[in-house]
Design a protein around this motif. Structure first.
Motif, PDB file in Angstrom:
ATOM      1  N   HIS A  12       0.864  -1.439   0.172  1.00  0.00           N
ATOM      2  CA  HIS A  12      -0.054  -0.666   0.379  1.00  0.00           C
ATOM      3  C   HIS A  12       0.981   0.994  -0.136  1.00  0.00           C
ATOM      4  N   ALA A  13       2.258   1.502   0.432  1.00  0.00           N
ATOM      5  CA  ALA A  13       2.715   2.334   0.397  1.00  0.00           C
ATOM      6  C   ALA A  13       3.426   2.338  -1.363  1.00  0.00           C
ATOM      7  N   GLY A  14       3.536   1.413  -1.692  1.00  0.00           N
ATOM      8  CA  GLY A  14       3.798   1.893  -3.315  1.00  0.00           C
ATOM      9  C   GLY A  14       4.933   0.927  -3.614  1.00  0.00           C
ATOM     10  N   PHE A  15       5.117  -0.179  -2.988  1.00  0.00           N
ATOM     11  CA  PHE A  15       6.942  -0.993  -2.458  1.00  0.00           C
ATOM     12  C   PHE A  15       6.060  -2.082  -3.365  1.00  0.00           C
ATOM     13  N   ASN A  16       7.161  -2.899  -4.672  1.00  0.00           N
ATOM     14  CA  ASN A  16       7.150  -3.533  -5.409  1.00  0.00           C
ATOM     15  C   ASN A  16       7.910  -4.476  -4.877  1.00  0.00           C
ATOM     16  N   GLU A  17       7.986  -5.963  -6.360  1.00  0.00           N
ATOM     17  CA  GLU A  17       8.502  -7.448  -5.714  1.00  0.00           C
ATOM     18  C   GLU A  17       9.849  -6.887  -6.043  1.00  0.00           C
ATOM     19  N   GLN A  18      10.372  -6.587  -7.049  1.00  0.00           N
ATOM     20  CA  GLN A  18      11.925  -5.759  -6.935  1.00  0.00           C
ATOM     21  C   GLN A  18      12.138  -4.865  -5.854  1.00  0.00           C
ATOM     22  N   ASP A  19      11.562  -3.922  -5.511  1.00  0.00           N
ATOM     23  CA  ASP A  19      12.414  -2.954  -4.777  1.00  0.00           C
ATOM     24  C   ASP A  19      12.187  -4.039  -2.975  1.00  0.00           C
ATOM     25  N   ILE A  20      12.388  -5.170  -2.950  1.00  0.00           N
ATOM     26  CA  ILE A  20      12.453  -5.911  -1.678  1.00  0.00           C
ATOM     27  C   ILE A  20      13.135  -6.978  -2.469  1.00  0.00           C
ATOM     28  N   ILE A  21      13.519  -7.162  -3.378  1.00  0.00           N
ATOM     29  CA  ILE A  21      14.576  -8.182  -3.798  1.00  0.00           C
ATOM     30  C   ILE A  21      15.979  -7.236  -3.438  1.00  0.00           C
ATOM     31  N   ASP A  22      16.322  -5.868  -4.559  1.00  0.00           N
ATOM     32  CA  ASP A  22      17.014  -5.334  -4.087  1.00  0.00           C
ATOM     33  C   ASP A  22      17.164  -5.383  -3.451  1.00  0.00           C
ATOM     34  N   THR A  23      16.944  -5.071  -1.965  1.00  0.00           N
ATOM     35  CA  THR A  23      17.138  -4.351  -0.690  1.00  0.00           C
ATOM     36  C   THR A  23      17.670  -5.606   0.458  1.00  0.00           C
ATOM     37  N   TYR A  24      16.531  -6.229  -0.106  1.00  0.00           N
ATOM     38  CA  TYR A  24      16.971  -7.674   0.467  1.00  0.00           C
ATOM     39  C   TYR A  24      18.421  -8.362  -0.101  1.00  0.00           C
ATOM     40  N   ASN A  25      19.362  -8.285  -1.795  1.00  0.00           N
ATOM     41  CA  ASN A  25      20.618  -8.669  -2.024  1.00  0.00           C
ATOM     42  C   ASN A  25      21.414  -8.011  -2.103  1.00  0.00           C
ATOM     43  N   LYS A  26      20.919  -6.369  -1.427  1.00  0.00           N
ATOM     44  CA  LYS A  26      21.739  -6.231  -1.045  1.00  0.00           C
ATOM     45  C   LYS A  26      22.094  -5.854   0.279  1.00  0.00           C
ATOM     46  N   LYS A  27      21.161  -5.624   1.448  1.00  0.00           N
ATOM     47  CA  LYS A  27      21.898  -6.393   2.649  1.00  0.00           C
ATOM     48  C   LYS A  27      22.336  -7.997   3.328  1.00  0.00           C
ATOM     49  N   ASN A  28      21.714  -8.697   2.167  1.00  0.00           N
ATOM     50  CA  ASN A  28      22.242 -10.152   2.180  1.00  0.00           C
ATOM     51  C   ASN A  28      23.831  -9.935   2.174  1.00  0.00           C
ATOM     52  N   LYS A  29      23.902  -9.163   0.931  1.00  0.00           N
ATOM     53  CA  LYS A  29      25.917  -8.853   0.486  1.00  0.00           C
ATOM     54  C   LYS A  29      26.730  -8.261   1.899  1.00  0.00           C
ATOM     55  N   THR A  30      25.584  -7.095   2.668  1.00  0.00           N
ATOM     56  CA  THR A  30      26.369  -6.716   3.894  1.00  0.00           C
ATOM     57  C   THR A  30      26.213  -7.284   4.628  1.00  0.00           C
ATOM     58  N   ASN A  31      25.715  -8.676   4.883  1.00  0.00           N
ATOM     59  CA  ASN A  31      25.569  -9.743   5.989  1.00  0.00           C
ATOM     60  C   ASN A  31      27.130 -10.831   5.706  1.00  0.00           C
ATOM     61  N   HIS A  32      26.787 -10.824   4.161  1.00  0.00           N
ATOM     62  CA  HIS A  32      28.049 -11.690   4.404  1.00  0.00           C
ATOM     63  C   HIS A  32      29.046 -11.235   4.403  1.00  0.00           C
ATOM     64  N   ASP A  33      29.427 -10.084   4.396  1.00  0.00           N
ATOM     65  CA  ASP A  33      30.840  -9.081   4.174  1.00  0.00           C
ATOM     66  C   ASP A  33      30.917  -9.088   5.858  1.00  0.00           C
ATOM     67  N   ARG A  34      30.095  -8.570   6.834  1.00  0.00           N
ATOM     68  CA  ARG A  34      29.938  -8.830   8.590  1.00  0.00           C
ATOM     69  C   ARG A  34      30.335 -10.263   8.485  1.00  0.00           C
ATOM     70  N   SER A  35      29.938 -11.345   8.425  1.00  0.00           N
ATOM     71  CA  SER A  35      29.994 -12.498   8.589  1.00  0.00           C
ATOM     72  C   SER A  35      32.038 -12.711   7.877  1.00  0.00           C
ATOM     73  N   ASP A  36      31.845 -12.133   7.003  1.00  0.00           N
ATOM     74  CA  ASP A  36      34.065 -13.006   6.304  1.00  0.00           C
ATOM     75  C   ASP A  36      34.644 -12.254   7.732  1.00  0.00           C
ATOM     76  N   SER A  37      33.839 -10.430   7.878  1.00  0.00           N
ATOM     77  CA  SER A  37      34.756 -10.034   8.825  1.00  0.00           C
ATOM     78  C   SER A  37      35.626 -10.240   9.955  1.00  0.00           C
ATOM     79  N   GLY A  38      34.060 -11.612  10.982  1.00  0.00           N
ATOM     80  CA  GLY A  38      34.135 -11.169  11.926  1.00  0.00           C
ATOM     81  C   GLY A  38      33.411 -10.710  12.602  1.00  0.00           C
ATOM     82  N   VAL A  39      32.344  -9.383  12.097  1.00  0.00           N
ATOM     83  CA  VAL A  39      32.355  -8.182  12.955  1.00  0.00           C
ATOM     84  C   VAL A  39      30.470  -7.855  12.305  1.00  0.00           C
ATOM     85  N   TYR A  40      30.123  -7.679  13.219  1.00  0.00           N
ATOM     86  CA  TYR A  40      28.655  -8.040  13.436  1.00  0.00           C
ATOM     87  C   TYR A  40      28.287  -6.608  13.925  1.00  0.00           C
TER      88      TYR A  40
END
Length: 178
Positions: free
Chosen positions: A150-178
């Protein structure tokens, strides 16, 4: 519904890889489902908080769209972790099953959504009023998706943001710093 079955299953697979990596890095062998649920609830509350005036009757501020979407994706990460963890406990409860249940709840709930205001959706996201215990997180997440839709977001918005955050989380895991 804002997320397709294919997207949901793909994201659940990505989340499973990330969770396995984090568990290995942290030496976690057993993770209670309740801890994942707690993390989800914290992120769901942070997501709803970003609705600003749509939820806070005392505020005239508009929704912080970027922050809302980021918090929605944080909640999605833990919701998918919950789904994947649940699937290991119950062989019939995989991501496909969960998506079908989520979609059925969405179709069933469409009649409720019409007469409700955003603050009511927020309330239900944080306090889903369901009698079936294993549906509470599903209904909570469903309302977050309704708010996003209802706020106007679409599936691609969610996918793009998920992928960006997922990469950040992988980077954090690799560095050991959360």
């Amino acid at each position: 519904m804002i997320l397709s079955e294919q997207t949901f299953i793909e994201l659940a697979g990505k989340q499973e890889v990330l969770d396995a990596k984090i568990k290995a890095a942290k030496g976690i062998t057993e993770l209670p489902l309740e801890r994942i649920e707690l993390a989800y609830r914290v992120e769901a509350a942070e997501c709803v908080n970003e609705m600003k005036g749509g939820m806070k009757y005392w505020s005239d501020k508009p929704m912080n769209r970027e922050a809302f979407l980021e918090e929605l994706v944080d909640a999605l990460h833990f919701y998918l972790s919950y789904v994947n963890h649940n699937a290991k406990m119950f062989p019939t409860a995989d991501a496909v099953y969960e998506y079908i249940e989520l979609e059925d709840a969405y179709r069933f709930g469409e009649t409720w959504f019409v007469d409700e205001e955003p603050w009511q959706w927020a309330l239900r996201a944080l306090n889903p009023d369901v009698e079936i215990n294993d549906w509470h997180l599903r209904v909570s997440f469903l309302y977050l998706l309704i708010i996003a839709e209802h706020a106007g977001f679409n599936e691609q918005d969610i996918i793009d943001t998920y992928n960006k955050k997922n990469k950040t989380n992988h980077d954090r895991s690799d560095s050991g710093v959360y």
